[in-house]
Design an enzyme around this catalytic site. Structure first.
Site, PDB file in Angstrom:
ATOM      1  N   GLN A  47       0.866  -1.306  -0.013  1.00  0.00           N
ATOM      2  CA  GLN A  47       0.115  -0.209  -0.230  1.00  0.00           C
ATOM      3  C   GLN A  47       0.882   1.165   0.084  1.00  0.00           C
ATOM      4  O   GLN A  47       0.385   2.392  -0.318  1.00  0.00           O
ATOM      5  CB  GLN A  47      -0.924   0.011   1.407  1.00  0.00           C
ATOM      6  CG  GLN A  47      -1.955  -0.949   1.181  1.00  0.00           C
ATOM      7  CD  GLN A  47      -2.987  -0.984   2.269  1.00  0.00           C
ATOM      8  OE1 GLN A  47      -2.528  -0.671   3.506  1.00  0.00           O
ATOM      9  NE2 GLN A  47      -4.071  -1.500   2.215  1.00  0.00           N
ATOM     10  N   ASN A  48       2.126   1.136   0.232  1.00  0.00           N
ATOM     11  CA  ASN A  48       3.054   2.140   0.119  1.00  0.00           C
ATOM     12  C   ASN A  48       3.381   2.537  -1.036  1.00  0.00           C
ATOM     13  O   ASN A  48       3.562   1.852  -1.956  1.00  0.00           O
ATOM     14  CB  ASN A  48       4.494   1.888   1.200  1.00  0.00           C
ATOM     15  CG  ASN A  48       5.205   3.216   1.432  1.00  0.00           C
ATOM     16  OD1 ASN A  48       5.537   3.959   0.473  1.00  0.00           O
ATOM     17  ND2 ASN A  48       5.594   3.512   2.813  1.00  0.00           N
ATOM     18  N   LYS A  49       3.159   3.801  -1.636  1.00  0.00           N
ATOM     19  CA  LYS A  49       3.318   3.948  -2.839  1.00  0.00           C
ATOM     20  C   LYS A  49       4.809   4.647  -3.371  1.00  0.00           C
ATOM     21  O   LYS A  49       5.100   5.063  -4.497  1.00  0.00           O
ATOM     22  CB  LYS A  49       2.432   5.289  -3.362  1.00  0.00           C
ATOM     23  CG  LYS A  49       1.000   5.003  -3.102  1.00  0.00           C
ATOM     24  CD  LYS A  49       0.528   3.895  -3.894  1.00  0.00           C
ATOM     25  CE  LYS A  49      -0.852   3.793  -3.661  1.00  0.00           C
ATOM     26  NZ  LYS A  49      -1.209   2.505  -4.233  1.00  0.00           N
TER      27      LYS A  49
END
Length: 174
Positions: A47-49
């Site tokens: 979920q970290n971009k």
């Protein structure tokens, strides 16, 4: 990762720096989150971009690559990674929960890698702590404070991408 005797807080440790003689830009986070620590990978939480944002910065699709290939691609483009915090107590992954921290010796790393000309901080906590750690040495570098790539920072992806894209121009100018 070890659990303290009280079992109420967890002492967490950062990863080794990813840098080499080609590194011109050092991206500093605060401290890896839970999923990253479990996977033993920078920005391991899908979920970290971070990897998507860096794909746009360096012009290489990093997301489909395996982890070692991602790191290799960053280094090939002059980008290194590390964290400001060496270790700290932190339940969960939120930077606001970092306590009793020991910071990395950023100045020593920078002295060993004189080609680093710019430092980008991934998020407000990394910037606040990192600038204090650098002290007067911060004036020797181009400093970029970026919105966190973490899903906990709710700024929309499009706005994050615009701000992170400034790294592309910075790399091209060095």
């Amino acid at each position: 990762m070890t659990i303290s005797s009280s079992c109420q807080t967890t002492r967490k440790r950062c990863f080794d720096p990813v840098v080499d003689h080609r590194t011109r830009l050092l991206v500093l986070g605060s401290l890896p989150g839970e999923k990253s620590l479990v996977l033993q990978q920078y920005y391991g939480n899908p979920q970290n971009k971070f990897w998507l944002l860096m794909s746009e910065v360096i012009g290489v699709e990093l997301v489909p690559l395996d982890y070692s290939s991602r790191l290799k691609a960053l280094l090939e483009h002059g980008v290194g990674l590390w964290d400001v915090v060496a270790e700290a107590h932190r339940p969960g992954s939120l930077d606001s929960q970092i306590r009793a921290r020991n910071d990395n010796d950023l100045c020593a790393l920078l002295a060993r890698h004189p080609n680093i000309k710019a430092i980008a901080f991934n998020g407000g906590t990394a910037a606040k702590l990192g600038i204090k750690v650098l002290g007067s040495h911060a004036a020797n570098y181009q400093i970029k404070e970026l919105p966190s790539s973490s899903p906990a920072y709710t700024l929309g992806y499009a706005e994050k991408a615009v701000r992170w894209q400034t790294l592309r121009a910075l790399l091209l100018a060095m």
